[in-house]
Write an enzyme that holds these catalytic residues in place. Structure first.
Site, PDB file in Angstrom:
ATOM      1  N   LYS A  14       0.827  -1.218   0.000  1.00 20.44           N
ATOM      2  CA  LYS A  14       0.000   0.000   0.000  1.00 20.44           C
ATOM      3  C   LYS A  14       0.864   1.273   0.000  1.00 20.44           C
ATOM      4  CE  LYS A  14      -2.274  -1.076   3.806  1.00 20.44           C
ATOM      5  NZ  LYS A  14      -1.716  -2.381   4.184  1.00 20.44           N
ATOM      6  N   ARG A  89      -9.446   0.933   9.141  1.00 18.78           N
ATOM      7  CA  ARG A  89      -9.146  -0.460   9.475  1.00 18.78           C
ATOM      8  C   ARG A  89     -10.276  -1.108  10.253  1.00 18.78           C
ATOM      9  NH1 ARG A  89      -3.154   0.316   9.180  1.00 18.78           N
ATOM     10  NH2 ARG A  89      -2.083  -1.635   9.552  1.00 18.78           N
ATOM     11  N   ARG A 128      11.324  -5.910   4.531  1.00 18.33           N
ATOM     12  CA  ARG A 128      11.214  -4.494   4.905  1.00 18.33           C
ATOM     13  C   ARG A 128      11.800  -4.277   6.301  1.00 18.33           C
ATOM     14  NH1 ARG A 128       5.349  -1.823   4.742  1.00 18.33           N
ATOM     15  NH2 ARG A 128       5.147  -2.896   6.728  1.00 18.33           N
ATOM     16  N   ARG A 134      12.141  -1.356  11.076  1.00 11.41           N
ATOM     17  CA  ARG A 134      10.840  -1.387  11.781  1.00 11.41           C
ATOM     18  C   ARG A 134      10.741  -2.656  12.621  1.00 11.41           C
ATOM     19  NH1 ARG A 134       5.426  -0.121   8.376  1.00 11.41           N
ATOM     20  NH2 ARG A 134       4.484  -1.222  10.116  1.00 11.41           N
ATOM     21  N   ARG A 146      -0.528  -9.299  13.142  1.00  9.77           N
ATOM     22  CA  ARG A 146      -1.058  -8.201  12.324  1.00  9.77           C
ATOM     23  C   ARG A 146      -1.924  -8.758  11.184  1.00  9.77           C
ATOM     24  NH1 ARG A 146       4.399  -5.746  10.930  1.00  9.77           N
ATOM     25  NH2 ARG A 146       3.313  -4.267   9.583  1.00  9.77           N
TER      26      ARG A 146
END
Ligand code: AMP
Length: 190
Positions: A14, A89, A128, A134, A146
């Site tokens: 996204k 969400r 990532r 992160r 998640r």
């Protein structure tokens, strides 16, 4: 205005696709995850409170993220539209977004859902995590949580937007450029 909800599970791409889309269509990118991470970097009360949820891969309370988006929309005058990334969400967030946009005499043009297979999501998130540092992308149990939270709390929004005739699925597998071409094709044919 062109207001797009860029939808999909964590790792669907996204953020990457939002960056390309805002450039092509001259829109403003609103990512609640990015706003929360910047609050955290600034060590604000909001950021530190949100961290407790983000570290576990849980959702930050609706009123917090809705308040953040309201502020950003109110401050963004004179735009051709918005790309919402990672928001809404929950159904409460989707309803709040509809109300906020209605106040501006506009609404959501389309919800574009990036469809990506589970194993590919995990692979992209771990990659990532290595590149960005992160922490919620580096721990497999947080990643799985998640994805679970997405399936339980966020995926029901597909029906919310289907009922409004705004749902469009886009194949999110392939190269960044291939996926972007599919997104543009969908947007250009709205
Ligand atoms: P993201 O960058 O979209 O993957 O979001 C990272 C984390 O921020 C999520 O796992 C949640 O803890 C929190 N978050 C981001 N957006 C929202 C939202 N719209 N509602 C609740 N929590 C959110």
């Amino acid at each position: 205005m062109l207001n797009i909800v860029l939808f999909g599970p964590p790792g669907a791409g996204k953020g990457t696709q939002a960056e390309k889309t805002i450039e092509k269509y001259n829109l403003i990118h609103l990512s609640t995850g990015d706003i929360l991470r910047s609050e955290l970097a600034d060590q604000t009360v909001l950021g530190l409170e949100a961290k407790k949820f983000m570290d576990k891969g849980e959702l930050v309370p609706d009123e917090v993220v809705i308040g953040m988006i309201e502020t950003k929309i109110d401050r963004s005058t004179d735009t051709k539209g918005f790309i919402f990334d990672g928001f809404p969400r929950t159904t409460a967030q989707a309803e709040a977004l509809d109300r906020l946009l209605l106040k501006k005499e506009t609404g959501i043009s389309a919800m574009l859902m990036l469809a990506v297979e589970h194993d590919e999501l995990v692979k992209r998130l771990l990659n990532r995590g290595k590149d960005s540092g992160r922490t919620d992308d580096q721990d497999i149990s947080i990643i799985e949580n998640r994805i679970r939270v997405y399936n339980n709390e966020t995926a029901p929004l597909i029906d919310y937007y289907k009922q409004q005739g705004k749902y469009h699925a886009v194949n999110g597998m392939g190269t960044i450029e291939e996926i972007f071409q599919r997104l543009c094709y969908t947007i250009d044919n709205l």
